[in-house]
Design a protein around this motif. Structure first.
Motif, PDB file in Angstrom:
ATOM      1  N   THR A  95      -9.634   6.530  -0.124  1.00 11.96           N
ATOM      2  CA  THR A  95      -8.339   6.398  -0.266  1.00 11.96           C
ATOM      3  C   THR A  95      -7.893   5.320  -1.268  1.00 11.96           C
ATOM      4  O   THR A  95      -6.480   5.414  -1.876  1.00 11.96           O
ATOM      5  N   ILE A 112     -11.478   3.361   8.052  1.00  8.60           N
ATOM      6  CA  ILE A 112     -11.505   1.883   8.113  1.00  8.60           C
ATOM      7  C   ILE A 112      -9.875   1.691   7.415  1.00  8.60           C
ATOM      8  O   ILE A 112     -10.156   2.248   5.986  1.00  8.60           O
ATOM      9  N   PHE A 130      -9.355  -0.186  -4.640  1.00  8.44           N
ATOM     10  CA  PHE A 130     -10.460  -0.657  -3.471  1.00  8.44           C
ATOM     11  C   PHE A 130     -11.336  -2.149  -3.767  1.00  8.44           C
ATOM     12  O   PHE A 130     -11.611  -2.625  -4.138  1.00  8.44           O
ATOM     13  N   GLY A 146     -10.082   3.691   3.853  1.00  4.95           N
ATOM     14  CA  GLY A 146      -8.479   3.555   3.653  1.00  4.95           C
ATOM     15  C   GLY A 146      -7.645   3.876   4.140  1.00  4.95           C
ATOM     16  O   GLY A 146      -7.058   4.954   3.904  1.00  4.95           O
ATOM     17  N   THR A 147      -7.527   3.844   5.399  1.00  8.73           N
ATOM     18  CA  THR A 147      -6.831   4.356   6.505  1.00  8.73           C
ATOM     19  C   THR A 147      -5.527   4.532   6.292  1.00  8.73           C
ATOM     20  O   THR A 147      -4.790   5.558   6.135  1.00  8.73           O
ATOM     21  N   GLN A 205      -4.204  10.944   5.716  1.00 12.16           N
ATOM     22  CA  GLN A 205      -5.196  11.555   4.937  1.00 12.16           C
ATOM     23  C   GLN A 205      -6.438  11.737   6.452  1.00 12.16           C
ATOM     24  O   GLN A 205      -6.717  13.528   6.424  1.00 12.16           O
ATOM     25  N   ARG A 213      -8.561  -2.204   5.649  1.00  9.11           N
ATOM     26  CA  ARG A 213      -8.859  -3.621   5.566  1.00  9.11           C
ATOM     27  C   ARG A 213      -7.414  -4.565   6.068  1.00  9.11           C
ATOM     28  O   ARG A 213      -7.793  -5.935   5.841  1.00  9.11           O
ATOM     29  N   GLN A 228       0.649  -1.197   0.203  1.00  8.86           N
ATOM     30  CA  GLN A 228      -0.024  -0.368   0.031  1.00  8.86           C
ATOM     31  C   GLN A 228       0.893   1.323   0.019  1.00  8.86           C
ATOM     32  O   GLN A 228       2.093   0.986   0.401  1.00  8.86           O
ATOM     33  N   THR A 229       0.459   2.487  -0.276  1.00  8.88           N
ATOM     34  CA  THR A 229       1.171   4.204  -0.071  1.00  8.88           C
ATOM     35  C   THR A 229       0.571   4.896   0.479  1.00  8.88           C
ATOM     36  O   THR A 229      -0.908   4.624   0.956  1.00  8.88           O
ATOM     37  N   ILE A 230       1.480   5.435   0.665  1.00  8.45           N
ATOM     38  CA  ILE A 230       0.742   6.856   1.803  1.00  8.45           C
ATOM     39  C   ILE A 230       0.131   7.657   0.290  1.00  8.45           C
ATOM     40  O   ILE A 230       0.865   8.080  -0.708  1.00  8.45           O
ATOM     41  N   GLY A 276     -13.382  -7.618   1.066  1.00  7.25           N
ATOM     42  CA  GLY A 276     -12.549  -8.135   2.220  1.00  7.25           C
ATOM     43  C   GLY A 276     -11.616  -7.939   3.502  1.00  7.25           C
ATOM     44  O   GLY A 276     -11.495  -5.961   2.799  1.00  7.25           O
ATOM     45  N   LEU A 284      -1.969  -2.357   9.850  1.00  5.32           N
ATOM     46  CA  LEU A 284      -1.872  -0.960   9.180  1.00  5.32           C
ATOM     47  C   LEU A 284      -3.238  -0.172  10.052  1.00  5.32           C
ATOM     48  O   LEU A 284      -2.466   1.589  10.625  1.00  5.32           O
ATOM     49  N   ASP A 340     -14.157  -4.300   6.683  1.00  6.71           N
ATOM     50  CA  ASP A 340     -14.150  -4.017   4.775  1.00  6.71           C
ATOM     51  C   ASP A 340     -15.364  -2.508   4.604  1.00  6.71           C
ATOM     52  O   ASP A 340     -15.984  -2.267   4.848  1.00  6.71           O
TER      53      ASP A 340
HETATM   54  N1  SAH Z   1      -5.664   7.518   3.075  1.00  5.00           N
HETATM   55  C1  SAH Z   1      -4.585   6.732   3.060  1.00  5.00           C
HETATM   56  C2  SAH Z   1      -3.901   6.110   1.755  1.00  5.00           C
HETATM   57  C3  SAH Z   1      -3.839   4.795   1.702  1.00  5.00           C
HETATM   58  S1  SAH Z   1      -3.579   3.900   0.397  1.00  5.00           S
HETATM   59  C4  SAH Z   1      -3.116   7.722   3.784  1.00  5.00           C
HETATM   60  O1  SAH Z   1      -3.070   8.434   3.661  1.00  5.00           O
HETATM   61  O2  SAH Z   1      -2.174   7.377   4.277  1.00  5.00           O
HETATM   62  C5  SAH Z   1      -5.408   3.174   0.680  1.00  5.00           C
HETATM   63  C6  SAH Z   1      -5.768   2.280   1.360  1.00  5.00           C
HETATM   64  O3  SAH Z   1      -7.328   2.084   0.928  1.00  5.00           O
HETATM   65  C7  SAH Z   1      -4.579   1.218   1.622  1.00  5.00           C
HETATM   66  O4  SAH Z   1      -4.246   0.904   2.944  1.00  5.00           O
HETATM   67  C8  SAH Z   1      -6.050  -0.059   1.423  1.00  5.00           C
HETATM   68  O5  SAH Z   1      -5.320  -1.077   2.119  1.00  5.00           O
HETATM   69  C9  SAH Z   1      -7.042   0.232   1.679  1.00  5.00           C
HETATM   70  N2  SAH Z   1      -7.666  -0.541   1.307  1.00  5.00           N
HETATM   71  C10 SAH Z   1      -8.561  -1.241  -0.287  1.00  5.00           C
HETATM   72  N3  SAH Z   1      -9.418  -2.012  -0.315  1.00  5.00           N
HETATM   73  C11 SAH Z   1      -9.999  -1.164   1.264  1.00  5.00           C
HETATM   74  C12 SAH Z   1     -11.083  -1.578   1.853  1.00  5.00           C
HETATM   75  N4  SAH Z   1     -12.318  -2.422   0.895  1.00  5.00           N
HETATM   76  N5  SAH Z   1     -12.203  -1.184   3.150  1.00  5.00           N
HETATM   77  C13 SAH Z   1     -11.412  -0.816   3.812  1.00  5.00           C
HETATM   78  N6  SAH Z   1      -9.328  -0.075   3.462  1.00  5.00           N
HETATM   79  C14 SAH Z   1      -9.488  -0.313   1.430  1.00  5.00           C
END
Ligand code: SAH
Length: 214
Positions: free
Chosen positions: A153, A108, A208, A88-89, A94, A110, A61-63, A211, A114, A136
């Motif tokens: 995100t 949230i 996205f 996507g925490t 963010q 997944r 994953q990325t910031i 699960g 992280l 999820d």
């Molecule tokens: N907002 C983050 C960006 C992280 S990248 C930041 O500032 O660093 C996007 C994130 O979305 C990834 O960590 C990925 O694991 C998460 N993601 C992807 N699908 C998801 C889902 N169904 N539910 C929750 N998170 C999800």
């Protein structure tokens, strides 16, 4: 980790870059100044934290790129006290920016590792208005809905219906939609079953996914 004058100097430069790229909301630029982005990367990569680039945070994953974070934040038009759902925490960066703007953030992720890491980091920075959930994102947080604002995100292949249902009437959702490249949309819920769409150019996000993973 320390926040030195050097880090602050790099942050000031980054903010100039964001401002040149069209981020005009002073409150957002101030939040970028106040939140040390290098805390959200591993120690060895502090040097990279203030380039306007996405960066790996583990688990594939990325910031997000600072400009993307600022752009999505600007589209959300945060008012103090807004109840926000973030999908996507990731690193928590963010979420931290939204919190500094006075939002009450429910985020949230997944990937459990992280999620826990972000939760700890935000807590250690004294940021209290972010709640991290491991789960999820497709399901949203029905027990906490409805939300004033929703932000994804990660890149969705279509507009997730479940999340639309968790948006307040008058509220908006900022969501990148597309498979290889994503178009940024702002969806506004104008009635019980009516939504308006605005479009804001192309971006690249991690997908996205359905699960969750421990
Ligand atoms: N907002 C983050 C960006 C992280 S990248 C930041 O500032 O660093 C996007 C994130 O979305 C990834 O960590 C990925 O694991 C998460 N993601 C992807 N699908 C998801 C889902 N169904 N539910 C929750 N998170 C999800």
């Amino acid at each position: 980790m320390k926040d030195t004058y050097r880090h602050k100097g790099m942050r000031r430069k980054l903010i100039e870059t964001l401002s040149e790229k069209g981020i005009s909301d002073e409150r957002i630029l101030k939040a970028f100044m106040d939140l040390p982005r290098h805390f959200f990367l591993d120690n060895a990569f502090a040097e990279w934290a203030y380039q306007d680039k996405a960066f790996p945070i583990g688990k594939d994953q990325t910031i997000s790129q600072p400009y993307t974070v600022a752009f999505q934040t600007q589209l959300l038009d945060i008012k103090a006290g807004d109840k926000v759902l973030e999908i996507g925490t990731g690193s928590g960066y963010q979420a931290g920016i939204l919190a500094l703007l006075g939002a009450n953030v429910n985020s949230i992720e997944r990937h459990q590792q992280l999620s826990l890491k972000a939760e700890q980091l935000l807590k250690s920075l004294g940021i209290k208005n972010v709640r991290c959930f491991f789960g999820d994102g497709y399901k949203g947080l029905p027990r906490h809905a409805p939300f004033d604002k929703i932000i994804l995100t990660c890149g969705a292949s279509e507009l997730p219906e479940e999340l639309c249902g968790q948006l307040k009437i008058g509220g908006n959702m900022v969501i990148p939609i597309g498979d290889d490249v994503q178009t940024m949309y702002r969806i506004t819920r104008v009635g019980e079953a009516s939504f308006e769409r605005e479009q804001f150019g192309d971006f690249r996000f991690v997908p996205f996914l359905k699960g969750k993973e421990a």
